[in-house]
Scaffold this motif. Sequence first.
Motif, PDB file in Angstrom:
ATOM      1  N   THR A  70       1.179  -1.157   0.209  1.00 11.93           N
ATOM      2  CA  THR A  70       0.350   0.147   0.015  1.00 11.93           C
ATOM      3  C   THR A  70       1.030   1.657   0.058  1.00 11.93           C
ATOM      4  N   PHE A  71       0.444   2.718  -0.239  1.00 12.43           N
ATOM      5  CA  PHE A  71       1.012   3.651  -0.125  1.00 12.43           C
ATOM      6  C   PHE A  71       1.828   4.006   0.756  1.00 12.43           C
ATOM      7  N   ILE A  72       1.093   3.538   2.125  1.00 10.26           N
ATOM      8  CA  ILE A  72       1.202   3.722   3.449  1.00 10.26           C
ATOM      9  C   ILE A  72       2.675   3.021   4.162  1.00 10.26           C
ATOM     10  N   GLY A  73       2.306   1.429   3.379  1.00  7.99           N
ATOM     11  CA  GLY A  73       3.504   0.502   3.589  1.00  7.99           C
ATOM     12  C   GLY A  73       5.229   0.915   2.695  1.00  7.99           C
ATOM     13  N   VAL A  74       4.985   1.425   1.516  1.00  3.08           N
ATOM     14  CA  VAL A  74       5.463   1.475   0.819  1.00  3.08           C
ATOM     15  C   VAL A  74       6.468   3.160   1.583  1.00  3.08           C
ATOM     16  N   ILE A  75       5.419   4.322   1.730  1.00  2.53           N
ATOM     17  CA  ILE A  75       6.325   4.683   2.705  1.00  2.53           C
ATOM     18  C   ILE A  75       7.187   4.894   3.937  1.00  2.53           C
ATOM     19  N   SER A  76       6.306   3.804   4.303  1.00  7.66           N
ATOM     20  CA  SER A  76       7.680   3.150   6.160  1.00  7.66           C
ATOM     21  C   SER A  76       8.092   2.524   5.936  1.00  7.66           C
ATOM     22  N   LEU A  77       8.509   1.723   4.840  1.00  8.57           N
ATOM     23  CA  LEU A  77       9.944   1.661   4.622  1.00  8.57           C
ATOM     24  C   LEU A  77      10.291   2.595   4.476  1.00  8.57           C
ATOM     25  N   MET A  78       9.854   3.180   3.706  1.00  7.54           N
ATOM     26  CA  MET A  78      11.479   4.198   3.015  1.00  7.54           C
ATOM     27  C   MET A  78      11.367   4.541   4.206  1.00  7.54           C
ATOM     28  N   ALA A  79      10.426   5.421   5.025  1.00  9.84           N
ATOM     29  CA  ALA A  79      10.956   5.938   5.937  1.00  9.84           C
ATOM     30  C   ALA A  79      12.250   5.978   7.114  1.00  9.84           C
ATOM     31  N   TRP A  80      12.742   4.421   6.985  1.00  8.27           N
ATOM     32  CA  TRP A  80      13.271   4.287   8.013  1.00  8.27           C
ATOM     33  C   TRP A  80      14.178   5.221   7.446  1.00  8.27           C
ATOM     34  N   GLY A  81      14.978   5.471   5.952  1.00  4.11           N
ATOM     35  CA  GLY A  81      15.716   6.033   5.957  1.00  4.11           C
ATOM     36  C   GLY A  81      16.092   7.280   7.082  1.00  4.11           C
ATOM     37  N   LEU A  82      15.104   8.012   7.177  1.00 10.59           N
ATOM     38  CA  LEU A  82      14.779   9.507   7.943  1.00 10.59           C
ATOM     39  C   LEU A  82      15.783   9.441   9.454  1.00 10.59           C
ATOM     40  N   GLY A  83      15.723   7.400   9.891  1.00 10.15           N
ATOM     41  CA  GLY A  83      16.214   7.546  12.100  1.00 10.15           C
ATOM     42  C   GLY A  83      17.689   8.052  11.168  1.00 10.15           C
ATOM     43  N   TYR A  84      18.333   8.135   9.953  1.00 11.37           N
ATOM     44  CA  TYR A  84      19.255   8.081  10.626  1.00 11.37           C
ATOM     45  C   TYR A  84      20.380   9.602  10.592  1.00 11.37           C
ATOM     46  N   PHE A  85      19.606  10.808  10.716  1.00 12.62           N
ATOM     47  CA  PHE A  85      19.758  11.857  11.111  1.00 12.62           C
ATOM     48  C   PHE A  85      20.387  11.714  12.871  1.00 12.62           C
ATOM     49  N   GLY A  86      19.389  10.707  13.577  1.00  8.87           N
ATOM     50  CA  GLY A  86      19.415  10.732  15.043  1.00  8.87           C
ATOM     51  C   GLY A  86      20.717   9.756  15.162  1.00  8.87           C
ATOM     52  N   GLN A  87      20.745   8.933  15.040  1.00  6.22           N
ATOM     53  CA  GLN A  87      21.387   7.824  15.290  1.00  6.22           C
ATOM     54  C   GLN A  87      22.774   7.552  16.114  1.00  6.22           C
ATOM     55  N   PRO A  88      23.272   8.199  17.309  1.00  6.55           N
ATOM     56  CA  PRO A  88      24.332   8.504  17.797  1.00  6.55           C
ATOM     57  C   PRO A  88      25.636   7.250  17.507  1.00  6.55           C
ATOM     58  N   HIS A  89      25.685   6.234  17.363  1.00  4.92           N
ATOM     59  CA  HIS A  89      26.303   6.037  17.351  1.00  4.92           C
ATOM     60  C   HIS A  89      27.477   5.754  15.625  1.00  4.92           C
ATOM     61  N   ILE A  90      26.289   6.673  14.846  1.00  2.00           N
ATOM     62  CA  ILE A  90      26.724   6.962  13.451  1.00  2.00           C
ATOM     63  C   ILE A  90      27.469   8.396  13.515  1.00  2.00           C
ATOM     64  N   LEU A  91      26.677   9.128  13.984  1.00  2.00           N
ATOM     65  CA  LEU A  91      26.917  10.571  13.968  1.00  2.00           C
ATOM     66  C   LEU A  91      28.221  10.809  14.629  1.00  2.00           C
TER      67      LEU A  91
END
Length: 494
Positions: free
Chosen positions: A234-255
């Motif tokens: 579904t549109f919401i399903g695809v957007i939800s999967l791709m939204a994992w990418g938003l998490g990068y901006f806040g991951q302390p171990h990567i930053l």
Amino acid sequence: MTANTPMLVTFVVYIALMIGIGLFAYLRTKNLSDYILGGRSLGSYVTALSAGASDMSGWLLMGLPGAVYLSGLSEAWIAIGLVIGAYLNWLFVAGRLRVQTEHNGNALTLPDYFTNRFEDNSRVLRIFSALVILVFFTIYCASGVVAGARLFESTFGMSYETALWAGAAATIAYTFIGGFLAVSWTDTVQATLMIFALILTPVVVMIATGGVDPTFAAIEMQDATNFDMFKGATFIGVISLMAWGLGYFGQPHILARFMAADSVKTIPAARRISMAWMILCLIGTVSVGFFGIAYFTVHPEVAGPVTENPERVFIELAKLLFNPWVAGVLLSAILAAVMSTLSCQLLVCSSALTEDFYKAFLRKDASQTELVWVGRGMVLLIALVAILLAADPENRVLGLVSYAWAGFGAAFGPVVLLSVIWGRMTRNGALAGMLVGAITVIVWKNYIGLGLYEIIPGFILATLAIVLFSLLDKEPSATMQKRFADAEKEYNAV
């Protein structure tokens, strides 16, 4: 010699190498900055591969191939979202965060950076952000310990209790001894091993299935919709999967990898290396699951373990198609993925306890040697708590891991992103963003849902809260604006 002996020898040699790197890093660790951030000395290659390896945990070689094996290419949306998110993080945050942390009190941790960046004399930002890190990362660490235990359990037939300690011991050892340098150098070795395994395995699987045409024919015979990226989507399903990418901006171990680069000039080359590594790894991991469909369709007599648990698809293909010694190297890649992420998380937790609680509130005048040993003690403490949480693999606390990524992404992501690109942001804006992001994720996950990944409303509302509260607040002080402007000038001069 049993069938497991080559794999056991390979694992032992690999773990010994990681601990050896830890001992070498120990000799280079003179103060807390060295232990927490490697003295800001990482070159582009180590920065790139360390950031990648610390990001890609056991799910890269177990979770994602298993999902693709079960459902086909419709599971690949998450990989696309991660690539986009990681690239934007390198582009907008990496270089700016490197210079901003240096201009704001030479901050060693995210809570330290927030405190100095927004001149937070109340230290409420430090306390809240350090608590978020401790809670979410301790749970994350527990999931890493479970993943390592499952690997040892399935590969060597150990009891879960024995595998739990065996899997955690090596990671704890080199993190305890060598700190950030050990973690970053071992991450580089582990990233190299992971990409080797993920490029070699799908090629050999395709050859074993008869080549390109027979492989695709077998996948189509099993289920023609395996090729459909929109199968059941579904549109919401695809957007939800791709939204994992938003998490990068806040991951302390990567930053932390960005903060540890030897110079902002290192970042562009590191970005290219890291993104190339990540794209190749994700193509490889999707291919393992996808071509695995063909192999086990053609060879149903050996499909039992994968039918029972699809996440074993990489493990079973490695055992079936490779010489036991090569299989041992390939399975070490799973251990590498688990160890690289777990070690980073242990160190970030240790940093939060040492720099943001012990030094900030208990022993402001502590010597560097004392702080390094407190940091090592905190690694052991967090590891012990993680092992206790992981002792019962069915424990509900591990279910929280599913939204720990979203918690960091929404609580820290907008704050980090706007803090490095918007000089008008204030302390109250940062605090509002953290609180709104964290609360939205928890409330949405537990009470609203609607099939939408909780990081999306969390990220959007946190961003709005930062902007609103910052604009309603008085303008930042002249010194705060000058530090921001000086850092931005240095960044743009590159």
